[in-house]
Every structure is written in C-alpha cells, then in structure tokens.
Design a protein around this motif. Structure first.
Motif, short mmCIF file in Angstrom:
data_model
loop_
_atom_site.label_atom_id
_atom_site.label_comp_id
_atom_site.label_asym_id
_atom_site.label_seq_id
_atom_site.Cartn_x
_atom_site.Cartn_y
_atom_site.Cartn_z
N ASN A 258 55.33 -12.95 31.15
CA ASN A 258 55.99 -13.58 29.64
C ASN A 258 57.09 -12.99 30.14
O ASN A 258 57.71 -11.48 30.55
N PRO A 259 58.62 -13.74 30.71
CA PRO A 259 60.11 -13.32 31.10
C PRO A 259 60.82 -12.10 30.13
O PRO A 259 61.57 -12.15 30.45
N ARG A 260 60.04 -13.02 28.63
CA ARG A 260 60.78 -11.93 27.70
C ARG A 260 60.72 -10.01 28.00
O ARG A 260 61.20 -9.85 27.39
N THR A 261 59.36 -10.25 27.52
CA THR A 261 59.00 -8.43 27.97
C THR A 261 58.39 -8.00 28.92
O THR A 261 58.81 -7.14 29.28
N GLU A 265 49.98 -11.17 30.01
CA GLU A 265 49.28 -11.11 29.10
C GLU A 265 48.57 -13.01 29.01
O GLU A 265 49.07 -13.35 29.87
N TRP A 266 47.51 -12.78 28.97
CA TRP A 266 46.18 -13.90 28.29
C TRP A 266 46.94 -14.45 27.56
O TRP A 266 47.43 -14.47 26.42
N LEU A 267 47.18 -16.00 27.65
CA LEU A 267 48.35 -16.87 26.99
C LEU A 267 46.95 -17.67 26.57
O LEU A 267 46.55 -18.67 27.50
N GLU A 268 47.13 -18.44 25.29
CA GLU A 268 45.49 -19.48 24.84
C GLU A 268 46.09 -20.71 25.20
O GLU A 268 47.46 -21.32 25.07
N LEU A 269 45.41 -21.28 25.58
CA LEU A 269 46.59 -23.22 25.89
C LEU A 269 45.77 -23.85 25.12
O LEU A 269 46.02 -25.05 24.33
N GLY A 270 44.15 -24.05 25.05
CA GLY A 270 43.95 -25.53 24.53
C GLY A 270 42.25 -25.12 24.39
O GLY A 270 41.57 -23.35 25.07
N GLY A 271 41.95 -26.40 24.44
CA GLY A 271 39.83 -25.77 23.71
C GLY A 271 39.21 -27.05 25.02
O GLY A 271 40.06 -27.55 25.76
N ILE A 303 56.50 -22.07 27.42
CA ILE A 303 56.00 -20.49 28.42
C ILE A 303 56.78 -20.63 29.67
O ILE A 303 57.39 -19.31 29.96
N SER A 304 56.84 -22.75 30.18
CA SER A 304 57.73 -22.76 31.38
C SER A 304 59.04 -22.02 31.30
O SER A 304 59.56 -21.73 32.57
N TYR A 305 59.95 -22.62 29.74
CA TYR A 305 61.06 -22.51 30.03
C TYR A 305 61.89 -21.91 29.03
O TYR A 305 62.90 -21.36 29.22
N GLY A 306 60.68 -20.75 28.75
CA GLY A 306 60.70 -19.27 28.02
C GLY A 306 61.93 -19.63 26.49
O GLY A 306 62.91 -19.08 26.12
N ILE A 307 61.23 -20.84 25.96
CA ILE A 307 61.74 -21.57 25.04
C ILE A 307 61.62 -20.18 23.36
O ILE A 307 60.03 -20.40 23.25
N PRO A 308 62.01 -20.02 22.89
CA PRO A 308 62.06 -18.59 21.74
C PRO A 308 61.12 -19.95 20.62
O PRO A 308 60.06 -18.71 20.05
N ASP A 309 61.95 -20.99 20.40
CA ASP A 309 60.60 -20.95 18.57
C ASP A 309 60.07 -22.97 18.97
O ASP A 309 61.55 -23.69 19.41
N ILE A 310 59.31 -23.03 18.87
CA ILE A 310 58.84 -24.44 18.16
C ILE A 310 59.20 -25.87 18.06
O ILE A 310 59.51 -26.38 18.33
N ARG A 311 60.36 -25.32 16.61
CA ARG A 311 61.04 -26.01 16.12
C ARG A 311 62.43 -27.12 17.09
O ARG A 311 62.89 -27.93 16.09
#
Ligand code: FA5
Length: 328
Positions: A258-261, A265-271, A303-311
C-alpha cells in the motif's frame, strides 16, 4: 486652370477628396463643364479651337484623376494588409480535447491482458431478469444468498444486474465449449455509499470451460493476470468462500504494498471457483468442467492509482478527471 486642377487632383488625400475635386471641375456644374456650355455663343472658327482646348483639358484632368485614384487605392490596400497582418510564427491555440476516463483506461488494460491470454471479450445487458441474475446461477428462490446483493428492481419485475455473472449464462446458452471469455460491465447494488462502496460500479467476469479444467487452471489464470497487471513477484491467494454458482468457491486476494502506508497487505479483489453443476444443467451442458471469477474494477483502479475514495470515479469533478486523464 489646368495646372491648378491637376495639382488639386494630386493633393487629394483620399478617394472622397478626389471625388470632390472631380465634381468641382467635371461635375454637371463643374468649371470645365461650364466652359463647354459657353462654346455655343462663339463663332464656328473660335468654337473649334476652344472646343479642342477644353476637351484636351478635360482629358488631362480625367487622366490625372485616374492616376491618383490608382495611387490612393494601392495605398489603401497596403494599409489594410498592414493592419490585418497575420503573424504566422505565433503559436496556435490549443483546442480542448477529450480524454479517457481512468476506469476506461483500467478496463482497456485488463482486456488487453486477457486478449493476450487468448480470451474473447463478450458483454450482456445491464437490465436483467431474475432468471439470469439469480435463478440460473443457482440462487434458489427465497434463498438468503440473494440478500448478499441488494437489488434495484424495476416496476415490471426486472432488475439492474447486481454482478456480471449473468453474462456467463447468456453466453453458455448459445455456445459450446471449449471457450475462454471475459465480460466487463457496469453493475448496480442498492447499498449505502461510502469510501469503498458505490451503488454503481464495474466488474470483470472471466469464464473458461472445457473437458478437463481444474482448480489449478483457475489459480494459474489469476496469477497470470496479477503478474501482467502488477509485474513479476506479485503474490495471489485463494481462500474458501461461498457463491451459489461455484463449487468449490473462493475469494481471491493479491499481496501488495500500500503506497500510502508503505505496508504490504492482502487485498480482496473478488470471487472465484469451479462452475457449479447446477449452472451447467441450466444451460444444458454435460461432461464439461470450468472455472469462473469476477472482481470489482473500481477496487483495482483504487489501488493502482492510489485513489482514496471510490466516489471520485462518478462525480465528474474536472480536477480528478484531468489529473488521471488518459490519451485518446
Ligand atoms: C460477485 O459479484 C460474484 N459475481 C463474483 C464471482 C464471479 C464469484 C464468478 C465466483 C465466480 P461479490 O458480491 O463479492 O461477488 O462482488 C465481487 C467484487 O465486486 C467485490 O470483491 C468488490 O471488489 C466489488 N464490489 C462489491 N460490491 C461493491 C460496491 N458496492 N462498490 C464497489 N465495488 C463492489
């Protein structure tokens, strides 16, 4: 009179002044015209001499006017060319151009990766029926699993698809294995919106069916995709999970920094999982096995662009759009 007239013509500073001189000498009541009128009272011999002289005078004044007009017109043209001069060495204006939205860029990148892995790209409708979105995917009627995907229903009993998995069913109904397909698209969930949840987002679905597809193929596909996206050394993980349309089912995650921290870490992407026999039954397949996986594209873009908010993705804030604008 001749010298005077010619001088006046030559002194005329513009076309208006020149016209006035013309009127003064050659007009209906002009000096030369008046002289011509006096000819009638002269005796024939005298009239001839005077007549020739006046006509010569008239001709000279006209010639002078013509010459002066040409000069004035040329000067006028020069002046207007100088006034309207175009500096061809000035840099041009930059025309406003469009750009690709960051989500479009991510989707294009994903499709490129899957195309190189031999997948065909397919799509399905956003307005779906209960049958394709749930029933054919082995969600029994009234089963609580339907509640995991809060649904927007339309007044005619249809729904906005809650995931891209119905495209699996639509594709399989009309095709025979073997095949490898991916289906990107917009999905909708009646959810409370926050930094990681939107009511409208995108998923990418993958489906591979043949006679001997195994869980190892699924693992391989996921790690190949992750490597193509994030480079060598990227780690992926599958953990058991439940989705009605796969058995066994799993959630997959990637290990990333995680570039911010600065922490990994593990990041859940999907099923993901192996296609459930009931789904194959619904589309009339026998003797095949297959895997499927699906994940949220916004989450990958975050995560690719380090965008903080999905909105940010759907707010159309120009500062955001310009910052992440992709070339056309
Ligand atoms: C599904 O939608 C399954 N169709 C995935 C699947 C496909 C499983 C094929 C097995 C085989 P789930 O509801 O967990 O699963 O959503 C998948 C991903 O969509 C999530 O991991 C997350 O990345 C994204 N997602 C889910 N809800 C939202 C939301 N409200 N906003 C943004 N992204 C979301």
């Amino acid at each position: 009179m001749k010298t005077e007239a010619v001088e006046e013509v030559q002194r005329a500073e513009d076309l208006d002044a020149l016209q006035q001189v013309r009127v003064k000498y050659l007009g209906k009541k002009g000096l030369v015209t008046q002289r011509l009128k006096t000819l009638g009272s002269l005796d024939p011999e005298e009239r001839k001499i005077q007549g020739q002289a006046i006509n010569a005078l008239k001709q000279e004044i006209e010639d002078a006017i013509k010459k002066r007009r040409a000069e004035l017109e040329a000067a006028e043209l020069e002046a207007s060319l100088a006034r309207d001069r175009v500096d061809v060495t000035l840099p041009g204006y930059r025309l406003p151009t469009g750009g690709l939205h960051v989500l479009t860029q991510v989707i294009n990148r994903l499709l490129e990766v899957f195309r190189t892995m031999g997948y065909e790209v397919v799509t399905g409708p956003e307005l779906e029926t209960d049958y394709y979105n749930f029933t054919a995917l082995n969600f029994p009627a009234e089963h609580p699993a339907r509640d995991t995907q809060d649904t927007f229903w339309t007044t005619d009993g249809r729904l906005l698809r809650t995931h891209t998995s119905p495209v699996q069913v639509r594709y399989m109904k009309h095709r025979k294995p073997p095949f490898k397909v991916v289906a990107p698209g917009r999905v909708f969930r009646n959810e409370a919106v926050d930094v990681t949840h939107e009511a409208q987002f995108h998923q990418l679905e993958a489906l591979v069916v043949d006679t001997h597809i195994t869980m190892a193929d699924l693992r391989g596909a996921i790690s190949t995709m992750a490597t193509a996206l994030f480079g060598d050394g990227i780690k992926t993980r599958l953990q058991p999970s439940y989705f009605p349309f796969v058995e066994p089912g799993a959630e997959f995650a990637i290990w990333w920094e995680n570039p911010r921290t600065g922490k990994s870490e593990w990041l859940e992407l999907g099923g993901c999982g192996m296609v459930h026999p009931n789904v194959f039954r619904a589309v009339g397949y026998e003797g095949f096995t297959g895997f499927a996986f699906g994940f949220g594209i916004e989450r990958l873009a975050l995560i690719s662009y380090g965008i903080p908010d999905i909105r940010y993705f759907h707010q159309n804030d120009l500062r955001f759009l310009r910052q992440l604008r992709g070339g056309l």
